[in-house]
Design a protein around this motif. Structure first.
Motif, mmCIF file in Angstrom:
data_model
loop_
_atom_site.group_PDB
_atom_site.id
_atom_site.type_symbol
_atom_site.label_atom_id
_atom_site.label_comp_id
_atom_site.label_asym_id
_atom_site.label_seq_id
_atom_site.Cartn_x
_atom_site.Cartn_y
_atom_site.Cartn_z
ATOM 1 N N ALA A 1 1.368 -8.127 -0.147
ATOM 2 C CA ALA A 1 2.658 -7.638 -0.664
ATOM 3 C C ALA A 1 2.651 -6.126 -0.723
ATOM 4 O O ALA A 1 2.734 -5.533 -1.801
ATOM 5 N N PRO A 2 2.566 -5.445 0.420
ATOM 6 C CA PRO A 2 2.394 -3.987 0.390
ATOM 7 C C PRO A 2 3.551 -3.235 -0.248
ATOM 8 O O PRO A 2 3.348 -2.166 -0.821
ATOM 9 N N ARG A 3 4.762 -3.762 -0.161
ATOM 10 C CA ARG A 3 5.900 -3.050 -0.747
ATOM 11 C C ARG A 3 5.851 -3.036 -2.262
ATOM 12 O O ARG A 3 6.545 -2.229 -2.899
ATOM 13 N N PHE A 4 5.033 -3.894 -2.843
ATOM 14 C CA PHE A 4 5.006 -4.023 -4.294
ATOM 15 C C PHE A 4 3.728 -3.480 -4.917
ATOM 16 O O PHE A 4 3.492 -3.671 -6.103
ATOM 17 N N ILE A 5 2.927 -2.808 -4.116
ATOM 18 C CA ILE A 5 1.773 -2.114 -4.675
ATOM 19 C C ILE A 5 1.494 -0.862 -3.843
ATOM 20 O O ILE A 5 0.354 -0.476 -3.586
ATOM 21 N N SER A 6 2.570 -0.195 -3.444
ATOM 22 C CA SER A 6 2.465 0.923 -2.514
ATOM 23 C C SER A 6 1.773 2.134 -3.121
ATOM 24 O O SER A 6 1.084 2.873 -2.418
#
Length: 692
Positions: A592-597
């Motif tokens: 979930a890269p968008r949520f732990i950028s």
């Protein structure tokens, strides 16, 4: 007669002080009153610039009949989510688990023991589209409390148990990225190059190659994702990462989400093309985006990025700065439309006729074409938000500047949106970092001074003698609520950025005090972080969430600040704490890269070292200034820069660094191990640009 909110400092709570609802602030006394009366609690959570919060307030909380029913059968508690993010987080988690979505206003019914048992967000005054009306909901909850109390208690108990089992521990990740069992109770390692590449691939799949950004409508500015991509490009040379940043930044800057006259970004676009904004302007969005555009200019020299970074910085100082030197939380989406009625976006939209009225026929027609204003429009009465939908230049630079000045002056005569003057520590930390860097990059000492003034305010008003923070202040007076993790981490980030820009080591000292408090009061036994301190008010669960949403999570922001502080001081405990807590990014980043950028961006800094630059020499010497500027303009991820006189003890990174044959010099280091110093800015730039 004013209710109990009349004595609060939150502008949002004060908006409700004149309601006929007998509101209580969140307090033990409110729940004691519910126990005494044996009634449930209505918890209503929102914030001052929330459009639907205003709608529900007007429809329901200002209605005498609804208020009378509420006052008779409930204890009503009103919470500003920006003032009490801990309360908001705990109950929003329950709302999302129960309904699959969340939002504000958040409406939750609680037992007198603060246990939730019924949830929702906005409820209309009459049934709509299958949604029960607010009076129906109130009657249903009242009846359930009176006639099915045991069932209500069972539901509440089950929800609290479910929430308590959600506490995140790093040991949940029992397998590393290679599938190797790390064993029960183990801690995942920080992410390595493979996990960061997987995160990049995930973002590539979500990327909107036609319109920029990620995913579909609504579209939120992905500031932290863009920062990760810029750092990834700097470390690896990935052109795909840079192209996603350039495309997204250009689309946002040309779209209606960006204020083409006054600078600054709206909260989000309701469509996938960045055209139609939700008009509220938040301090945190604009601070984060100002920094992204400044970093994009640093990486590419883009004229568009330079313009947007400076316009956004000027917007922050012009429209968000308070008399005390801090930065207000938000501007409302709604304002008076000139008829006495409030409408969303009324301050910002234009019609072709109005453009001609202000500019004259010829310039009015050109401006309508230049800014994409059509007769049909997107809003009521054919009004449009200004955007730059075409790359063709219809107004040359000088004429365009004159047009913008006239339109901005005309807009200033309109009723302005309301401003929430509440100072939130975390968001001011983000603004300090953005303004300090933007001022340094573009030779704007006024912006650096604005950042310094805000930092002074935080030290004077928000920080006590024990290095503990208050979350908010208003008119120079601190609120009663304790700071949460993001406050400590983002303020430390801002202070460390001031250290890099100004060379004043006192800001690193203050950051160290805050980060010591983080390690003492927010860290769990497994090395992760809680959002609230160990001595904070106990809620039904202690909130803990590493995921980044509109702002960096306290968890990932703490990792970033700890890592930077270690680079300035050589502190092994601070670095080890950052590395340990970054294990969660190894687990979540590829998925979930968008949520732990922001965690991914911090991991990029860790992989790069982060590198450290110590510049020694008289700070007003041209050679010192040239070396310092060269270091600040480096794109090396997470670079720590210190500048000071030879022999200075302002920052440990400077300790023992001497001049080079009597000339100012720069030392490039990793973990305090340095290369040969140089007095040549070109050699320094080449050294920092090298990918290793």
């Amino acid at each position: 007669m004013p209710n109990r909110l009349a004595h609060e400092t939150s502008p949002y709570l004060l908006q409700h002080a004149g309601n006929p609802v007998d509101w209580w602030p969140w307090s033990p006394e409110a729940f004691e009153e519910a126990r005494r009366r044996d009634v449930p609690v209505l918890l209503s959570v929102g914030y001052s610039s929330c459009h639907w919060c205003h709608v529900m307030a007007h429809e329901s909380f200002e209605d005498d009949d609804t208020a009378a029913f509420l006052n008779e059968h409930f204890v009503a508690v009103k919470v500003d989510r920006e003032e009490r993010p801990d309360v908001d987080a705990v109950y929003m988690e329950a709302v999302q688990a129960a309904t699959g979505h969340g939002g504000w206003p958040m409406t939750v019914f609680l037992t007198p023991g603060a246990e939730p048992f019924y949830f929702g967000t906005y409820f209309p005054p009459e049934p709509r589209h299958g949604t029960a009306s607010f009076p129906q909901v109130l009657e249903g909850v009242r009846a359930a409390w009176a006639d099915r109390r045991e069932e209500v208690g069972e539901v509440a108990g089950r929800i609290v148990r479910d929430l308590s089992e959600r506490t995140l521990t790093l040991s949940l990740a029992e397998e590393d990225a290679d599938g190797e069992d790390e064993g029960a109770g183990s801690v995942p390692r920080p992410p390595g190059p493979e996990e960061l590449h997987q995160a990049l691939m995930g973002l590539t799949r979500d990327f909107d190659a036609v319109r920029g950004g990620f995913g579909g409508a609504p579209k939120f500015p992905p500031s932290m994702t863009l920062e990760f991509l810029l750092r990834h490009h700097a470390r690896t040379g990935s052109e795909a990462a840079l192209q996603m940043v350039e495309a997204t930044c250009e689309a946002m800057a040309r779209g209606g989400i960006y204020d083409q006259l006054g600078g600054g970004f709206a909260r989000y676009a309701v469509d996938a093309t960045w055209t139609v904004p939700h008009f509220e302007k938040m301090l945190y969005d604009n601070a984060l985006l100002c920094r992204v555009y400044a970093h994009l200019w640093r990486a590419t020299g883009s004229g568009l990025a330079r313009r947007v970074a400076l316009e956004t910085a000027d917007f922050l100082v012009r429209e968000m700065r308070t008399d005390q030197g801090g930065f207000a939380s938000a501007l409302d989406a709604d304002s008076d439309d000139g008829t006495g009625a409030h409408a969303e976006g009324a301050f910002y939209v234009w019609t072709p006729a109005r453009l001609r009225e202000v500019l004259g026929e010829e310039d009015g027609e050109l401006a309508a074409a230049h800014f994409g204003v059509t007769k049909e429009g997107t809003f009521e009465e054919g009004a449009s938000v200004l955007q730059l939908p075409d790359t063709e230049v219809l107004l040359e630079a000088g004429r365009l500047a004159a047009v913008r000045r006239k339109l901005l002056a005309a807009r200033e005569t309109r009723p302005r949106p309301g401003r929430d003057d509440k100072i939130v520590a975390a968001w001011n930390g983000l603004a300090i970092a953005a303004l300090a860097e933007t001022g340094a990059y573009f030779d704007r000492p006024d912006l650096v001074q604005a950042a310094t003034d805000a930092a002074d305010l935080l030290v004077r008003t928000h920080m006590d003698w024990h290095a503990r923070l208050f979350r908010t202040s208003l008119d120079g007076v601190a609120g009663a609520h304790a700071g949460v993790l993001e406050d400590y981490a983002d303020v430390a980030e801002g202070f460390l950025t001031l250290t890099a820009v100004t060379g004043e080591g006192v800001w690193a000292d203050f950051a160290g005090l805050l980060l010591d408090s983080v390690l003492a009061h927010f860290r769990g036994e497994d090395g992760g972080f809680f959002d609230t301190a160990d001595d904070a008010e106990a809620l039904i669960r202690r909130p803990q969430d590493p995921t980044d949403t509109a702002t960096p999570s306290g968890w990932t922001a703490a990792c970033g600040a700890l890592l930077t502080y270690a680079a300035y001081t050589g502190s092994a405990p601070h670095r080890e704490a950052a590395e340990r807590a970054l294990g969660v990014v190894r687990v979540l980043g590829p998925k979930a890269p968008r949520f732990i950028s922001w965690g991914l961006a911090t991991a990029e800094a860790l992989l790069d070292g982060p590198r450290e630059v110590a510049v020694v020499g008289p700070q007003d010497h041209p050679a010192t200034l040239a070396l310092h500027r060269t270091a600040l303009l480096s794109t090396a991820p997470g670079l720590a820069v210190a500048v000071g006189e030879a022999g200075s003890e302002e920052v440990p990174l400077l300790s023992g660094r001497s001049l080079l044959d009597g000339r100012p010099a720069a030392y490039v280091c990793r973990d305090f191990t340095c290369r040969r110093p140089t007095d040549d800015p070109a050699v320094l730039a080449a050294s920092l640009a090298a990918r290793e």
